[in-house]
Design an enzyme around this catalytic site. Structure first.
Site, PDB file in Angstrom:
ATOM      1  N   LYS A 180       0.996  -1.118   0.166  1.00 35.83           N
ATOM      2  CA  LYS A 180      -0.002   0.110  -0.042  1.00 35.83           C
ATOM      3  C   LYS A 180       1.065   1.323   0.100  1.00 35.83           C
ATOM      4  O   LYS A 180       1.478   1.687   1.022  1.00 35.83           O
ATOM      5  CB  LYS A 180      -0.859   0.019   1.170  1.00 35.83           C
ATOM      6  N   GLU A 255       9.764   1.784  10.955  1.00 34.46           N
ATOM      7  CA  GLU A 255      10.500   3.070  10.823  1.00 34.46           C
ATOM      8  C   GLU A 255       9.840   4.252  10.744  1.00 34.46           C
ATOM      9  O   GLU A 255       8.976   4.464   9.870  1.00 34.46           O
ATOM     10  CB  GLU A 255      11.114   2.736   9.546  1.00 34.46           C
ATOM     11  N   CYS A 289      13.349  10.673   6.856  1.00 36.21           N
ATOM     12  CA  CYS A 289      13.521  10.232   8.158  1.00 36.21           C
ATOM     13  C   CYS A 289      14.703  10.226   8.748  1.00 36.21           C
ATOM     14  O   CYS A 289      14.797  10.657  10.062  1.00 36.21           O
ATOM     15  CB  CYS A 289      12.961   8.438   8.123  1.00 36.21           C
ATOM     16  N   GLU A 388      10.226  16.116  15.103  1.00 33.89           N
ATOM     17  CA  GLU A 388      10.601  16.013  13.557  1.00 33.89           C
ATOM     18  C   GLU A 388       9.652  16.759  12.845  1.00 33.89           C
ATOM     19  O   GLU A 388       8.466  16.864  12.860  1.00 33.89           O
ATOM     20  CB  GLU A 388      10.088  14.436  13.142  1.00 33.89           C
TER      21      GLU A 388
HETATM   22  P1  NAI Z   1       1.644   8.757   7.575  1.00 34.69           P
HETATM   23  O1  NAI Z   1       2.139   7.918   8.652  1.00 34.69           O
HETATM   24  O2  NAI Z   1       0.119   9.157   7.765  1.00 34.69           O
HETATM   25  O3  NAI Z   1       1.824   7.970   6.075  1.00 34.69           O
HETATM   26  C1  NAI Z   1       2.625   6.868   5.772  1.00 34.69           C
HETATM   27  C2  NAI Z   1       1.798   5.900   4.981  1.00 34.69           C
HETATM   28  O4  NAI Z   1       0.792   5.159   6.205  1.00 34.69           O
HETATM   29  C3  NAI Z   1       1.157   6.195   3.857  1.00 34.69           C
HETATM   30  O5  NAI Z   1       1.005   5.159   2.998  1.00 34.69           O
HETATM   31  C4  NAI Z   1      -0.413   6.267   4.425  1.00 34.69           C
HETATM   32  O6  NAI Z   1      -1.155   6.044   3.643  1.00 34.69           O
HETATM   33  C5  NAI Z   1      -0.359   5.421   5.593  1.00 34.69           C
HETATM   34  N1  NAI Z   1      -1.404   5.300   6.475  1.00 34.69           N
HETATM   35  C6  NAI Z   1      -1.904   6.533   7.083  1.00 34.69           C
HETATM   36  N2  NAI Z   1      -2.667   6.241   8.106  1.00 34.69           N
HETATM   37  C7  NAI Z   1      -2.877   4.915   8.062  1.00 34.69           C
HETATM   38  C8  NAI Z   1      -3.728   4.084   8.830  1.00 34.69           C
HETATM   39  N3  NAI Z   1      -4.768   4.588   9.809  1.00 34.69           N
HETATM   40  N4  NAI Z   1      -3.610   2.649   8.623  1.00 34.69           N
HETATM   41  C9  NAI Z   1      -2.586   2.112   7.610  1.00 34.69           C
HETATM   42  N5  NAI Z   1      -1.924   2.994   7.055  1.00 34.69           N
HETATM   43  C10 NAI Z   1      -2.008   4.474   6.991  1.00 34.69           C
HETATM   44  O7  NAI Z   1       2.323  10.200   7.390  1.00 34.69           O
HETATM   45  P2  NAI Z   1       1.931  11.264   6.853  1.00 34.69           P
HETATM   46  O8  NAI Z   1       0.614  11.972   7.342  1.00 34.69           O
HETATM   47  O9  NAI Z   1       2.031  11.282   5.190  1.00 34.69           O
HETATM   48  O10 NAI Z   1       2.995  12.552   7.151  1.00 34.69           O
HETATM   49  C11 NAI Z   1       2.854  13.044   8.702  1.00 34.69           C
HETATM   50  C12 NAI Z   1       4.202  13.149   9.547  1.00 34.69           C
HETATM   51  O11 NAI Z   1       4.800  11.860   9.434  1.00 34.69           O
HETATM   52  C13 NAI Z   1       5.327  13.841   8.435  1.00 34.69           C
HETATM   53  O12 NAI Z   1       5.328  15.324   8.835  1.00 34.69           O
HETATM   54  C14 NAI Z   1       6.815  12.919   9.041  1.00 34.69           C
HETATM   55  O13 NAI Z   1       7.011  13.655  10.291  1.00 34.69           O
HETATM   56  C15 NAI Z   1       6.006  11.695   9.397  1.00 34.69           C
HETATM   57  N6  NAI Z   1       6.601  10.860   8.246  1.00 34.69           N
HETATM   58  C16 NAI Z   1       7.912  10.163   8.418  1.00 34.69           C
HETATM   59  C17 NAI Z   1       8.203   9.150   7.365  1.00 34.69           C
HETATM   60  C18 NAI Z   1       9.470   8.538   7.427  1.00 34.69           C
HETATM   61  O14 NAI Z   1      10.110   8.372   6.574  1.00 34.69           O
HETATM   62  N7  NAI Z   1       9.739   8.062   8.644  1.00 34.69           N
HETATM   63  C19 NAI Z   1       7.495   9.291   5.984  1.00 34.69           C
HETATM   64  C20 NAI Z   1       6.433  10.037   6.061  1.00 34.69           C
HETATM   65  C21 NAI Z   1       5.917  10.954   7.066  1.00 34.69           C
END
Ligand code: NAI
Ligand code: MG
Length: 486
Positions: A180, A255, A289, A388
């Protein structure tokens, strides 16, 4: 920019075939550089995820994929690496359009993506078990075996790299995968899944269902038909993933980002350190990240070192992918607003802005550009020192001595990466060994790089290791055979 978008956004990719999502709904894909819709992806949901998991189950247990030798799996991964390399420019254009990143970054990302398939292609037939001395009359071998069906939820910051990083090791050990990708940017994973089918991956080995996190993501994480789940993203969603995994009694890797420090001692070589430090926080507009987002400087060299970093930051420019400057826009309006929220709260607390880069003239008005910024000195407990930001923002703090440096480096909830800068090898090593982080660089720093290097967090940054040979252990489990022969 001439990008073959049609070939990337044809629906959900299940069992090597495209079809629309069951609901028929789609999600608009917006180009971060101008804020305009340029494609649509399918909005997958419960029914699509269910079908993908079934396709993967068939592939893992009955289909041709389940009967392949490790060497054959490795050969397919290697073929996919070549297919990606052959289309590197097309994929880089797609990645740049989808994420807004500069072309040089997008090109580097595609090289890294291909490298994941190359590395794990070569590794597939080199993972093996052991034999264990046991009672007289027994022979005990162990075998690394795949889980079966692995789920993968990846973010939008490096879609192509994340796709390679998560599925290549899972496939190498013989799992069938359901991915996904992130709704904000997922065109390259969709295109690469299609390339994989062309390279000969049997149906069901790689399934990709785009969709919203709360719908398709939650459906995958909670599906009782998956045997393991790998997640990269926010700590908040990471918690939900681990709860879902716990309910289904399966394992997961998480991660969850970081607040990674550069620890700069007075004897560091600033000519080497400063450009690296600046780059590791503006690379990908800070949406990495492992970004080096905190600069901790020994007090005696604070003014000199900060002056050098200020000079560097003033030269940095954000622009469109084609302008190919130091950074692109951030991914969307929500992330831009989130970063600006940090700025206004910092202003309320009167935290000084030490330097600012520029947004290049001529960028489209609707783009989500953020000029890179340095804050300092940032109080140790302030959110700019703790949270972050996921934007091109460097927080500078000072430390008194080695003990203080270690305390400060470890003074956040995160523990993903760190960089230690000193010409005193013994000290650099002492500090490196006491910093709680999954990777520690000495006199270097590589945000996101190093396919060969085990990568993952301590503390709130998550658990489990991706990349390197270690990922093969994460995506497999151990079976012990106890054979009595007398
Ligand atoms: P997110 O954690 O919501 O998104 C990451 C993935 O999780 C996406 O594929 C999203 O569709 C999925 N996702 C979202 N809600 C979900 C749920 N309830 N169940 C299962 N999957 C779900 O991150 P978002 O909202 O895009 O970004 C928010 C913050 O998260 C950023 O500002 C950053 O600080 C952090 N982040 C960190 C990342 C990293 O590489 N460690 C990557 C993306 C975001
Ligand atoms: Mg979210």
């Amino acid at each position: 920019m001439n990008v073959h978008i049609d070939s990337a956004a044809k629906g959900v990719f299940i069992g090597n075939r495209w079809r629309p999502s069951h609901s028929g709904r789609t999600i608009d894909v917006v180009a971060p550089a101008d804020g305009k819709v340029f494609a649509k992806i399918a909005a997958g949901g419960i029914a699509d995820i269910d079908e993908a998991v079934k396709a993967a189950r068939y592939s893992a247990e009955e289909g041709p994929w389940s009967r392949m030798s490790a060497a054959e799996r490795g050969r397919l991964l290697s073929k996919l690496a070549v297919a990606i390399s052959d289309r590197a420019e097309e994929l880089a254009l797609l990645e740049a359009r989808d994420t807004g990143k500069p072309m040089k970054q997008a090109r580097a990302d595609i090289v890294a993506c291909a490298r994941y398939f190359e590395f794990y292609g070569g590794a597939a037939d080199k993972l093996h078990g052991e034999t264990i001395p046991f009672l007289a009359g027994y022979f005990v071998p162990t075998e690394r075996v795949p889980f079966g069906v692995t789920g993968h939820i990846i973010p939008w910051n490096y879609p192509a790299q994340m796709f390679g990083r998560t599925i290549a090791p899972a496939l190498a050990v013989g799992n069938a995968t359901v991915v996904k990708p992130a709704e904000e940017a997922c065109l390259t994973p969709l295109r690469i899944a299609e390339l994989a089918a062309g390279a000969g991956f049997p149906e069901g080995a790689i399934n990709v269902v785009p969709g919203l996190g709360e719908e398709a993501g939650a459906a995958l994480a909670n599906h009782t038909g998956i045997d393991f789940i790998a997640f990269t993203g926010s700590p908040e969603v990471g918690t939900l993933i681990q709860i879902a995994a716990a309910k289904n009694h399966i394992g997961c890797t998480l991660e969850l980002g970081g607040k990674s420090p550069h620890v700069l001692f007075a004897d560091a070589d600033l000519d080497i350190a400063v450009p690296v430090i600046a780059n590791t926080v503006v690379q990908n507009a800070g949406q990495t990240c492992s970004a080096g987002s905190r600069l901790l400087v020994e007090r005696s060299v604070y003014d000199k070192a900060v002056g050098r970093v200020q000079e560097k930051f003033k030269t940095l420019q954000a622009g469109t992918p084609e302008m190919d400057l130091d950074l692109g826009p951030v991914i969307n309006a929500a992330q831009q607003k989130r970063i600006e929220g940090f700025f206004s709260r910092a202003a309320e607390k009167s935290i000084p802005v030490l330097a600012e880069g520029k947004i290049a003239t001529g960028v489209p008005e609707g783009g989500y550009f953020v000029a890179p910024r340095i804050y300092g000195p940032v109080p140790r407990s302030n959110e700019l020192a703790q949270e972050e930001v996921f934007g091109p923002v460097l927080s500078i703090l000072s430390f008194e001595d080695e003990a203080d440096a270690i305390k400060l480096a470890n003074g956040t909830e995160f523990g993903l990466m760190a960089g230690i800068w000193s010409k005193d090898g013994s000290r650099a090593l002492r500090v490196a060994r006491q910093v709680k982080a999954g990777q520690v660089y000495i006199n270097a720093y590589g945000a996101g790089g190093g396919i060969e290097l085990p990568f993952g967090g301590m503390k709130k940054s998550g658990h489990g290791r991706e990349k390197g040979f270690e990922a093969l252990y994460e995506f497999s489990t151990l079976k012990t055979m106890i054979i009595k022969h007398n």
